[in-house]
Each structure stands twice: as structure tokens, then as C-alpha cells.
Design a protein around this motif. Structure first.
Motif, mmCIF file in Angstrom:
data_model
loop_
_atom_site.group_PDB
_atom_site.id
_atom_site.type_symbol
_atom_site.label_atom_id
_atom_site.label_comp_id
_atom_site.label_asym_id
_atom_site.label_seq_id
_atom_site.Cartn_x
_atom_site.Cartn_y
_atom_site.Cartn_z
ATOM 1 N N PHE A 295 0.823 -1.208 0.000
ATOM 2 C CA PHE A 295 0.000 0.000 0.000
ATOM 3 C C PHE A 295 0.858 1.259 0.000
ATOM 4 O O PHE A 295 0.645 2.176 -0.801
ATOM 5 C CB PHE A 295 -0.925 -0.016 1.220
ATOM 6 C CG PHE A 295 -1.906 1.106 1.231
ATOM 7 C CD1 PHE A 295 -3.135 0.970 0.620
ATOM 8 C CD2 PHE A 295 -1.593 2.307 1.832
ATOM 9 C CE1 PHE A 295 -4.037 2.012 0.611
ATOM 10 C CE2 PHE A 295 -2.484 3.358 1.826
ATOM 11 C CZ PHE A 295 -3.709 3.204 1.217
ATOM 12 N N THR A 296 1.866 1.296 0.882
ATOM 13 C CA THR A 296 2.673 2.510 0.990
ATOM 14 C C THR A 296 3.533 2.746 -0.245
ATOM 15 O O THR A 296 3.717 3.880 -0.669
ATOM 16 C CB THR A 296 3.580 2.483 2.233
ATOM 17 O OG1 THR A 296 4.170 1.197 2.310
ATOM 18 C CG2 THR A 296 2.800 2.736 3.495
ATOM 19 N N ALA A 298 2.787 2.045 -3.270
ATOM 20 C CA ALA A 298 1.911 2.589 -4.311
ATOM 21 C C ALA A 298 1.564 4.048 -4.002
ATOM 22 O O ALA A 298 1.696 4.931 -4.853
ATOM 23 C CB ALA A 298 0.645 1.738 -4.426
ATOM 24 N N ALA A 299 1.163 4.316 -2.766
ATOM 25 C CA ALA A 299 0.702 5.656 -2.402
ATOM 26 C C ALA A 299 1.833 6.678 -2.499
ATOM 27 O O ALA A 299 1.694 7.722 -3.133
ATOM 28 C CB ALA A 299 0.123 5.644 -0.985
ATOM 29 N N LEU A 300 2.975 6.381 -1.872
ATOM 30 C CA LEU A 300 4.075 7.339 -1.875
ATOM 31 C C LEU A 300 4.737 7.408 -3.241
ATOM 32 O O LEU A 300 5.245 8.450 -3.644
ATOM 33 C CB LEU A 300 5.102 6.980 -0.809
ATOM 34 C CG LEU A 300 4.575 7.030 0.629
ATOM 35 C CD1 LEU A 300 5.627 6.561 1.606
ATOM 36 C CD2 LEU A 300 4.123 8.448 0.979
ATOM 37 N N ALA A 302 3.387 7.208 -6.306
ATOM 38 C CA ALA A 302 2.673 8.073 -7.254
ATOM 39 C C ALA A 302 2.925 9.538 -6.920
ATOM 40 O O ALA A 302 3.175 10.361 -7.802
ATOM 41 C CB ALA A 302 1.175 7.770 -7.228
ATOM 42 N N GLU A 303 2.894 9.867 -5.634
ATOM 43 C CA GLU A 303 3.162 11.240 -5.210
ATOM 44 C C GLU A 303 4.590 11.642 -5.556
ATOM 45 O O GLU A 303 4.842 12.750 -6.033
ATOM 46 C CB GLU A 303 2.915 11.359 -3.706
ATOM 47 C CG GLU A 303 3.098 12.782 -3.206
ATOM 48 C CD GLU A 303 2.861 12.909 -1.705
ATOM 49 O OE1 GLU A 303 2.200 12.037 -1.128
ATOM 50 O OE2 GLU A 303 3.362 13.897 -1.141
ATOM 51 N N GLY A 304 5.517 10.712 -5.349
ATOM 52 C CA GLY A 304 6.924 10.996 -5.580
ATOM 53 C C GLY A 304 7.237 11.389 -7.014
ATOM 54 O O GLY A 304 8.141 12.174 -7.270
ATOM 55 N N LEU B 122 13.185 11.657 -1.561
ATOM 56 C CA LEU B 122 13.734 11.516 -2.909
ATOM 57 C C LEU B 122 14.369 12.812 -3.410
ATOM 58 O O LEU B 122 14.753 12.917 -4.577
ATOM 59 C CB LEU B 122 12.654 11.030 -3.892
ATOM 60 C CG LEU B 122 11.406 11.881 -4.088
ATOM 61 C CD1 LEU B 122 11.587 12.927 -5.162
ATOM 62 C CD2 LEU B 122 10.245 10.985 -4.488
ATOM 63 N N VAL B 315 -6.399 3.662 -3.403
ATOM 64 C CA VAL B 315 -5.191 3.939 -2.644
ATOM 65 C C VAL B 315 -4.975 5.455 -2.656
ATOM 66 O O VAL B 315 -4.886 6.051 -3.724
ATOM 67 C CB VAL B 315 -3.969 3.269 -3.308
ATOM 68 C CG1 VAL B 315 -2.679 3.608 -2.545
ATOM 69 C CG2 VAL B 315 -4.156 1.757 -3.397
ATOM 70 N N GLY B 316 -4.907 6.060 -1.484
ATOM 71 C CA GLY B 316 -4.745 7.511 -1.405
ATOM 72 C C GLY B 316 -3.496 7.972 -2.132
ATOM 73 O O GLY B 316 -2.403 7.536 -1.834
ATOM 74 N N ASN B 317 -3.677 8.847 -3.109
ATOM 75 C CA ASN B 317 -2.558 9.408 -3.839
ATOM 76 C C ASN B 317 -2.379 10.824 -3.304
ATOM 77 O O ASN B 317 -3.288 11.642 -3.394
ATOM 78 C CB ASN B 317 -2.900 9.408 -5.334
ATOM 79 C CG ASN B 317 -1.761 9.926 -6.202
ATOM 80 O OD1 ASN B 317 -0.822 10.552 -5.725
ATOM 81 N ND2 ASN B 317 -1.851 9.647 -7.488
ATOM 82 N N TYR B 319 -0.954 13.153 -4.442
ATOM 83 C CA TYR B 319 -0.967 14.189 -5.469
ATOM 84 C C TYR B 319 -2.188 14.087 -6.370
ATOM 85 O O TYR B 319 -2.536 13.021 -6.854
ATOM 86 C CB TYR B 319 0.281 14.086 -6.349
ATOM 87 C CG TYR B 319 0.229 15.044 -7.516
ATOM 88 C CD1 TYR B 319 0.161 16.413 -7.302
ATOM 89 C CD2 TYR B 319 0.207 14.580 -8.827
ATOM 90 C CE1 TYR B 319 0.072 17.300 -8.351
ATOM 91 C CE2 TYR B 319 0.133 15.460 -9.895
ATOM 92 C CZ TYR B 319 0.063 16.816 -9.654
ATOM 93 O OH TYR B 319 -0.034 17.697 -10.689
#
Lengths: 344, 346
Positions: A295-296, A298-300, A302-304, B122, B315-317, B319
Motif C-alpha cells: 500500500f505505501t 503505491a501511495a508514496l 505516485a506522489e513521488g 527523494l 489507494v490515497g494518492n 498528489y
């Protein structure tokens, strides 16, 4: 008959307040509540992770395996492997239907497969009739309970039971593809060569149509060749899905740099989240069927990389999923023949 | 200038072939930037709360020791990714230089104050000096430089609010923006973990979108946050319960919605075992949005199948397009939100 909960919490013995799946012990008394169905069970299809664990623990000794299965069910009131936590499915005949079970869905005597996990299904085994360490299908004399919320499929006359069971095991995947993919879409199926992958490819090809594209990323050369031979994709890429940049570049080459509208991840190895995210267009969608998804990550992830995409948790259930999946077996002779060869 | 990769792969030192986030070491040489990078003169690091808590514990609260640990992380990795929690944070700074390939393509100019909205886990970072550590709000003022990649997201700091207030809201910008996209007029919405930072923003946004025909239910844990949310008046109903107990919450939601259940459930609570509660409280045709980083993928996937729910689980995105604008606008619109955020987080 007593009034009972739709999700079966009335059968939870311990710990109190939980649902049947996380519960340690269920009440497996085989007299039904008014919203339940009683099933005479003929075959248990034990989840493959669970069956492998039992086989190892018993040194592949059939008698010991029988004892172990009986002991689990005796202790827990359900066939939930305490090590893997997983269950499986069952085939049986409807014996009795509670008066408050939703009407007109079942009749006494129907042959059904349950599509909810054995890990939450009350079960009582009288005897194990046939167990072979090589097959995860175990023939039993047993009874089970289906809750009001429980899912099932009536077994068709025109498909052998064991073939139907093998296909129904992954019924959610092609049904979700049917909802997500529309005409002209570019679709990528990662891990497209396995059982659920093949069904997803077939459905994606139908929905995307001649103006769309279905790209398969597959690790095994043999499985990739099979997809090509069966004409289940427009493009087949042989690659390791954990190698992000390699897959990204190959998919970009095939799509002219556009990426995919829908990406379906069916591959059961960890660390394929970023690959799925990077090959998907902004505003596109990634459907994670793989139970190895983090889960993490995938979530982090996409934001990254600043990707505005929908990341969806694969739900094994979608309305009408059993019919859709059985229809694929009816429609596609090559898939039927392959599944008969591999899984029956 | 050398040509760079959109995702910053040109900065990865080891292991080769991975993206900057999972990398163990990235190149933080700022003497020369690549043609698609932005060089930032950094003023403040907003360390992720899990990461800061861990560092503070390791340092036993000693500020000199905290500074030493932080400098050590950046020296070995070229970025501030906590080796224990894996998490990063955000930063506040001023644009110092823009790569040739980006000039005219982005809405930034040298001298703009920005917050980076991609994780510090990152982001190439160099710390020259740690000036002040504000332990109560996880912020650290430094002299240093950082690099934003072409794919990196950022927000310009507005003139009409203090930078710290903007930073605290931008930290959770994804949540209210996704709420804005998901909730439609007339919807019944359940917010789990409604009393926290992102929870309060979600409640406000959800009520705005659901309108007078909709209903927003806030579920909090502590009595204090329950009271606070009730006083804010964003929700139609606020109650306190343990989100890990699905059966009792299911009964409460059945009562509140007259058995209809919720169209949208947003999970903001950072504890484990709240997946089933989220699924059961949602209509079979509804949506569950998991913002909680404590969500277990398998518990959600198998849980929905186990109860035969056809719910869509997302899944919470962190962005989504326009998320910074939407979130900052909330602080302008609502004096109540601005006041409580200033009190608690700025």
C-alpha cells in the motif's frame, strides 16, 4: 430459527466483536439461522498457499495431511490455515435455505461453488474421502454454512465442475477489466501470462476493440509465446516487471510515448508498484490485483513522481463476475482447452 | 548543462537502475545543475512526523544530538530519508536557479518562494548549517540547497498567509483535494479519523461538496478532538469510537443513515485494522478512499470479497492536479479552519 447478522457475526465464538474472517473460532453447529444456507459439501478447493504449507508440514503424507485438515476444522470451526491465514473455496449441493435468505436466488438441490473464502465459512467435516498430495482439491463428506452476504455461483451444466472451479477462483479480475476498459484504450496487463492474466487479456481485447491496444508484460518466455499464439494481445513484452526503467522504456516504445490508460497488475512478486505507476498516463488508472502489492509503495510512489492517477485496490468481487468469467470459457475455445490442460 | 532524466534517475548513485526514492544514495552536488532541474535555497525543512518522532526519541530530546543525526542522514544518503521510518517530509525555500530546458515551460521565476510537495525521501539535499529546531511542530530551519526534479511538484507560497501556516496545510494537501473530486451533491460521507489535520480539511470540503442535501459524518477517537470537531460545525454528526471495532460502528452508521450506508468513506486514521470498518460502512456501489498509510492492501482486498461488497477501494494518492490551490483556498474561505490551524500547527 434465531435472527442473525448478515455478515455472520452471530457465529463468532472468539474473540467477540470481530467478523468471521479474523475470528479465531466459529460456531459450526449445522442447524441454520434464518438467513443462512446449509450446504452438503463434496469438494474443498484449498487455497494453494495453504495446501503447500500443509503438505510440507506433513512431509507429503496423505494420512497426516487428512489429520491436519481435520484438526484445523475441529479447532476453528472453519478451514483457515493458521500459518498462511488463507482458505479456499468449496463445491456442494444446497440442502436447506433459511426463510430470510434473499429470495429467488437458490433452490434446494442446486450445485454451487462458494465464492467467499473458506477462511470465514463455518464447516464441519464428517470424513475425508479422497486426498492426494498432488491436488489441492479434496473430496469430503462435510457440511458448510453460507451467510446472507456470502457469494456463490450456480455450477453450469455445460462446463465440467472442476474447470468451472478453476476459472471462478479468479473471477474478479476479468470482471473488473470489463468495467475499466473502454473502446480505443491502451491497456497494459502486467503478468498477463498466468491464469487471471489470460482472462484479463481476453476481456481487454474485447473491450478495447480494433482501435485500442492490449500490451502484455510477462516474465516467462513460454507464457509470453502462448499469449502471442492465442492472439490475446496486440503487443507482448518479455521483461522482469520489477525492473522499472526497462519496462517503462519498452512500453513507451510500443505506445509512442503516450503510456497506458489502464494498467492491470496481476503479478505475484513484490516491488512492481512503480512500474505500474510510471507506464500509466496522467488521469489513467492502475488496478492492483496482486496480493504482493504494498500500500505505501503505491501511495508514496505516485506522489513521488507527481502522477495524478487512480490507484485501485483489487476487489475479488464484482457484480456478475461469475457469469462473465464462465462466459469467457464458453466463448473462447483456446482458453477452455488451455485451462483444461493446465488446471483440471 | 547536462541533460537530465524527468524522474531524476541521473542523480541515483546506488543501487543503479532504481528511482531516487528507493535509492540508498543520490548525488547531492549542487555546484552544477542538470538542464531540467530547479535549484532551491532552503530555509525550512518540515520533517515527516513519524520521522521526526523517531529522531527525537533516538536523541532523547537533545537538540544538538537531533542536529547531528539529521546531518548524518544527509551525509550518507544525499537526501533526508529516515533510515528507520523510510519517510521524508517537505521543504520551504526560494528558487535560485532554473535549468535551461525548463525556462518558459513552468510558472516559476528566480526568487519565488515555494514549498516542495514531493517527499524529502527523494529530494537531493545539502545542509550547510542547522539554525533552529522547532520540536513541537517538526520544523527545522537550515542553510542549505535542494534540487527539484522535472517531475517534482511544488506550490508557490501565497502572500496572504504566513509561510508556516501554508506549509502545515500543504503537508496534507492531497486529502481535501481528493475529497473535492469524490464527493457529489447529496452524498452521505463518512470521515474516519476526522479530528486530525487532514480529517478537519476533509470534513470541511466534504460538507461543501455534499451540500444541504448531503450528510457528513465525522468519526473521531479522543474526546478532545471530538469536541473540537463538533465546535467547528462542519459535520452533520460527530461521534467518538474505536475505528478498529467494525461491528459497533456499523450499527451506529446504520442508525445514522437509516440503513442506507455511505456513498463515500474517507479513511484518515493512522492505526492498523480499520479496513473492515471502512468497507462495511460504505454502500455496495460506493467508494472507500484510504489515506491512512497504515492500510493493509491484503486486508482491504480480501475483506471486501469476504463480505461480498462490490465497493471501489482507492489507494490515497498524495498528489492530484490543483491540490495545493484547493487546500490553500480552504484556509482563505474558512476563518474557523485558519484559526485552528494557526493555533495547532503554525
Amino acid at each position: 430459527m434465531t435472527i442473525a447478522c448478515r455478515y455472520g457475526t452471530h457465529r463468532v465464538v472468539s474473540p467477540k466483536g470481530t467478523l468471521p474472517q479474523p475470528a479465531h473460532k466459529l460456531d459450526n453447529t449445522m442447524s441454520i439461522y434464518d438467513n443462512e444456507v446449509l450446504i452438503d459439501v463434496s469438494t474443498l478447493n484449498i487455497d494453494s498457499a495453504s495446501y503447500t504449507q500443509i503438505k510440507k508440514a506433513c512431509g507429503s503424507d496423505a494420512e497426516k495431511m487428512k489429520e491436519m485438515i481435520l484438526a484445523i476444522v475441529e479447532e476453528r470451526g472453519k478451514m483457515q490455515n493458521p500459518v498462511t491465514g488463507s482458505g479456499g473455496m468449496l463445491i456442494g449441493t444446497v440442502r436447506e435455505i433459511g426463510r430470510n435468505f434473499p429470495a429467488n436466488r437458490l433452490k434446494v438441490g442446486d450445485r454451487i461453488a462458494t465464492l467467499v473464502s473458506l477462511s470465514l465459512t463455518p464447516l464441519k467435516i464428517n470424513s475425508i474421502k479422497k486426498l492426494s498430495p498432488a491436488s489441492d482439491q479434496v473430496d469430503v463428506d462435510a457440511q458448510a454454512i453460507l451467510f446472507e452476504s456470502g457469494l456463490f455461483a450456480i455450477l453450469p451444466d455445460d462446463i465440467p465442475e472442476k474447470l468451472a472451479l478453476a476459472a471462478l477462483d479468479v473471477a474478479g479480475a476479468p470482471a473488473q477489466v470489463d468495467r475499466l476498459v473502454t473502446e480505443g484504450d491502451i491497456v497494459c496487463i502486467i503478468g498477463g501470462g498466468g491464469k487471471s492474466g489470460i482472462l484479463c487479456c481476453y476481456q481487454a481485447m474485447q473491450n478495447a476493440g480494433p482501435s485500442g491496444k492490449v500490451i502484455v508484460v510477462e516474465y516467462s518466455k513460454e507464457n509470453a509465446q502462448r499469449i502471442t499464439d492465442m492472439n490475446l494481445a496486440t503487443d507482448v513484452i518479455v521483461a522482469d516487471a520489477t525492473n522499472v526503467m526497462d519496462v517503462y522504456e519498452k512500453v513507451m516504445a510500443v505506445t509512442g510515448g503516450r503510456g497506458c490508460d489502464v494498467t492491470v497488475n496481476n503479478v505475484n512478486v513484490p516491488s512492481t508498484e512503480m512500474t505500474s505507476i510510471l507506464i500509466t498516463k496522467g488521469q489513467g488508472c492502475v488496478y492492483f490485483f496482486s496480493m504482493a502489492t504494498s500500500f505505501t509503495k503505491a501511495a508514496l510512489g505516485a506522489e513521488g513522481v507527481g502522477k495524478d492517477i487512480n490507484l485501485i485496490v483489487g476487489n475479488g468481487y464484482a457484480k456478475g463476475h461469475a457469469n462473465l468469467t464462465l462466459n469467457i470459457i464458453r466463448e473462447s475455445k483456446p482458453i477452455r482447452e488451455l485451462f483444461e490442460k493446465l488446471y483440471v | 548543462m547536462k541533460k537530465g532524466n524527468k524522474y531524476g534517475i541521473h542523480r541515483v548513485i546506488e543501487p543503479k537502475g532504481v528511482l531516487p526514492q528507493p535509492a540508498n544514495k543520490i548525488d547531492n552536488n549542487m555546484d552544477e545543475i542538470y538542464d531540467n532541474e530547479i535549484l532551491i535555497d532552503v530555509q525550512t525543512l518540515n520533517i515527516d512526523s513519524a520521522s521526526f518522532t523517531q529522531i527525537e526519541e533516538q536523541a532523547k530530546g537533545d537538540k544538538a544530538k537531533i542536529a547531528e543525526i539529521m546531518l548524518g542522514i544527509v551525509a550518507s544518503q544525499g537526501k533526508h530519508r529516515n533510515p528507520v521510518t523510510g519517510s521524508g517530509g517537505m521543504l520551504l525555500g526560494t528558487v535560485e536557479q532554473i535549468g535551461d530546458a525548463l525556462i518558459g515551460k513552468i510558472d516559476l521565476k528566480v526568487g519565488d518562494r515555494i514549498a516542495t510537495l514531493v517527499s524529502l525521501s527523494l529530494t537531493p539535499l545539502r545542509i550547510d548549517k542547522i539554525k533552529e529546531i522547532r520540536s513541537d511542530i517538526d520544523q527545522v530551519d537550515i542553510d542549505g540547497k535542494a534540487i527539484l526534479f522535472e517531475s517534482g511538484i511544488y506550490a508557490k507560497i501565497p502572500d496572504d498567509m504566513p509561510a508556516n501556516l501554508a506549509l502545515s496545510a500543504l503537508d496534507v494537501a492531497g486529502a481535501p483535494a481528493q475529497t473535492a473530486k469524490l464527493v457529489k451533491p447529496g452524498d452521505t460521507v463518512l470521515i474516519i479519523g476526522a479530528g486530525g489535520k487532514s480529517g478537519m480539511l476533509c470534513c470541511y470540503e466534504a460538507k461543501k461538496r455534499a451540500g444541504v442535501t448531503g450528510k457528513v459524518i465525522g468519526l473521531c477517537h479522543s474526546e478532545k478532538s471530538t469536541k473540537r470537531l463538533q465546535d467547528l460545525g462542519f459535520c452533520d454528526y460527530v461521534f467518538s469510537a474505536d475505528a478498529t471495532q467494525p461491528v459497533s460502528i456499523l450499527e451506529k452508521i446504520e442508525e445514522l443513515t437509516k440503513g442506507q450506508m455511505c456513498d463515500v468513506t474517507i479513511n484518515n486514521v493512522n492505526i492498523t485494522d480499520t479496513e473492515m470498518t471502512s468497507i462495511l460502512c460504505t454502500k455496495d456501489t460506493g467508494v472507500v478512499y484510504f489515506f491512512s498509510m497504515a492500510t493493509s492492501f491484503t486486508k482491504a482486498a480480501l475483506g471486501a470479497e469476504g463480505v461480498g461488497s462490490d465497493v471501489t477501494m482507492i489507494v490515497g494518492n498524495g498528489y492530484t492536479k490543483g491540490h495545493a490551490e484547493i487546500t490553500l483556498e480552504l484556509l482563505r474561505e474558512s476563518d474557523k479552519l485558519r484559526k485552528i490551524f494557526t493555533e495547532l500547527y503554525a
